[in-house]
Design a protein around this motif. Structure first.
Motif, PDB file in Angstrom:
ATOM      1  N   ALA A   1      30.522  46.076  41.567  1.00 20.18           N
ATOM      2  CA  ALA A   1      31.525  46.323  40.525  1.00 20.18           C
ATOM      3  C   ALA A   1      31.436  45.227  39.476  1.00 20.18           C
ATOM      4  N   SER A   2      31.515  45.635  38.223  1.00 21.31           N
ATOM      5  CA  SER A   2      31.458  44.647  37.159  1.00 21.31           C
ATOM      6  C   SER A   2      32.853  44.098  36.896  1.00 21.31           C
ATOM      7  N   VAL A   3      32.920  42.797  36.712  1.00 23.19           N
ATOM      8  CA  VAL A   3      34.173  42.127  36.384  1.00 23.19           C
ATOM      9  C   VAL A   3      33.914  41.295  35.142  1.00 23.19           C
ATOM     10  N   HIS A   4      34.796  41.431  34.206  1.00 23.17           N
ATOM     11  CA  HIS A   4      34.698  40.716  32.932  1.00 23.17           C
ATOM     12  C   HIS A   4      35.959  39.874  32.812  1.00 23.17           C
ATOM     13  N   VAL A   5      35.837  38.613  32.468  1.00 30.55           N
ATOM     14  CA  VAL A   5      37.004  37.754  32.274  1.00 30.55           C
ATOM     15  C   VAL A   5      37.252  37.649  30.775  1.00 30.55           C
ATOM     16  N   TYR A   6      38.488  37.973  30.376  1.00 31.38           N
ATOM     17  CA  TYR A   6      38.855  37.943  28.968  1.00 31.38           C
ATOM     18  C   TYR A   6      40.201  37.251  28.830  1.00 31.38           C
ATOM     19  N   GLN A   7      40.239  36.183  28.091  1.00 31.48           N
ATOM     20  CA  GLN A   7      41.434  35.362  27.882  1.00 31.48           C
ATOM     21  C   GLN A   7      42.128  35.019  29.211  1.00 31.48           C
ATOM     22  N   GLY A   8      41.325  34.662  30.194  1.00 36.07           N
ATOM     23  CA  GLY A   8      41.844  34.219  31.483  1.00 36.07           C
ATOM     24  C   GLY A   8      42.248  35.338  32.435  1.00 36.07           C
ATOM     25  N   LEU A   9      42.072  36.587  32.056  1.00 40.93           N
ATOM     26  CA  LEU A   9      42.417  37.723  32.911  1.00 40.93           C
ATOM     27  C   LEU A   9      41.148  38.460  33.323  1.00 40.93           C
ATOM     28  N   GLU A  10      41.134  38.956  34.552  1.00 45.47           N
ATOM     29  CA  GLU A  10      40.001  39.738  35.031  1.00 45.47           C
ATOM     30  C   GLU A  10      40.150  41.180  34.556  1.00 45.47           C
ATOM     31  N   VAL A  11      39.074  41.739  34.040  1.00 48.59           N
ATOM     32  CA  VAL A  11      39.054  43.113  33.557  1.00 48.59           C
ATOM     33  C   VAL A  11      38.089  43.892  34.457  1.00 48.59           C
ATOM     34  N   HIS A  12      38.623  44.888  35.160  1.00 49.59           N
ATOM     35  CA  HIS A  12      37.833  45.697  36.080  1.00 49.59           C
ATOM     36  C   HIS A  12      37.757  47.131  35.553  1.00 49.59           C
ATOM     37  N   PRO A  13      36.626  47.548  34.953  1.00 55.18           N
ATOM     38  CA  PRO A  13      36.504  48.930  34.501  1.00 55.18           C
ATOM     39  C   PRO A  13      36.504  49.887  35.695  1.00 55.18           C
ATOM     40  N   LEU A  14      37.193  50.997  35.557  1.00 58.90           N
ATOM     41  CA  LEU A  14      37.257  52.024  36.595  1.00 58.90           C
ATOM     42  C   LEU A  14      36.757  53.328  35.980  1.00 58.90           C
ATOM     43  N   VAL A  15      35.648  53.821  36.473  1.00 57.41           N
ATOM     44  CA  VAL A  15      35.027  55.029  35.926  1.00 57.41           C
ATOM     45  C   VAL A  15      34.906  56.051  37.060  1.00 57.41           C
ATOM     46  N   TYR A  16      35.265  57.287  36.756  1.00 59.62           N
ATOM     47  CA  TYR A  16      35.238  58.328  37.786  1.00 59.62           C
ATOM     48  C   TYR A  16      34.935  59.677  37.142  1.00 59.62           C
ATOM     49  N   PRO A  17      34.322  60.590  37.917  1.00 56.36           N
ATOM     50  CA  PRO A  17      34.009  61.909  37.364  1.00 56.36           C
ATOM     51  C   PRO A  17      35.276  62.643  36.952  1.00 56.36           C
ATOM     52  N   ARG A  18      35.213  63.371  35.862  1.00 56.12           N
ATOM     53  CA  ARG A  18      36.373  64.127  35.372  1.00 56.12           C
ATOM     54  C   ARG A  18      36.755  65.222  36.362  1.00 56.12           C
ATOM     55  N   GLN A  19      35.770  65.821  36.989  1.00 55.89           N
ATOM     56  CA  GLN A  19      36.024  66.902  37.938  1.00 55.89           C
ATOM     57  C   GLN A  19      35.704  66.409  39.350  1.00 55.89           C
ATOM     58  N   ALA A  20      36.558  66.768  40.297  1.00 61.65           N
ATOM     59  CA  ALA A  20      36.328  66.379  41.693  1.00 61.65           C
ATOM     60  C   ALA A  20      35.036  67.025  42.209  1.00 61.65           C
ATOM     61  N   THR A  21      34.371  66.339  43.108  1.00 61.33           N
ATOM     62  CA  THR A  21      33.142  66.857  43.688  1.00 61.33           C
ATOM     63  C   THR A  21      33.441  68.062  44.564  1.00 61.33           C
TER      64      THR A  21
END
Length: 95
Positions: A3-23
């Motif tokens: 998982a990618s984690v980006h730190v921005y102004q002292g806060l951790e930013v965790h992008p959450l990506v998921y398929p629009r339609q359930a499998t």
């Protein structure tokens, strides 16, 4: 997958990506309808426990057609939320 984690102004930013339609049953994935995105903004863990966090949904009318586009949009959205939070308030009570 890492998982990618980006730190921005002292806060951790965790992008959450998921398929629009359930499998669908019997299929490995369902990416044909594109992807939706959200982002978790989190304080770094404190010495006495875990920091606060909150999930924000990236509101778009149309899906993202690649997971990379969705990830970049969620990171940009987090940065926008952090930057536009009014003085005297925190990201935890801003909308």
């Amino acid at each position: 997958m890492i998982a990618s984690v980006h730190v921005y102004q002292g806060l951790e930013v965790h992008p959450l990506v998921y398929p629009r339609q359930a499998t669908k049953p019997g299929f490995a994935h369902s990416y044909d309808e594109g992807f939706d995105a959200a982002v978790r903004i989190k304080e770094p863990d404190a010495a006495d426990g875990e920091g606060r966090s909150r999930v924000f949904v990236v509101a778009t009318g149309a899906p993202f057609w690649s997971s990379g586009d969705a990830r970049r949009a969620s990171t940009a959205y987090a940065e926008h939320l952090i930057d536009t939070c009014p003085p005297g308030r925190t990201i935890w009570d801003c909308d």
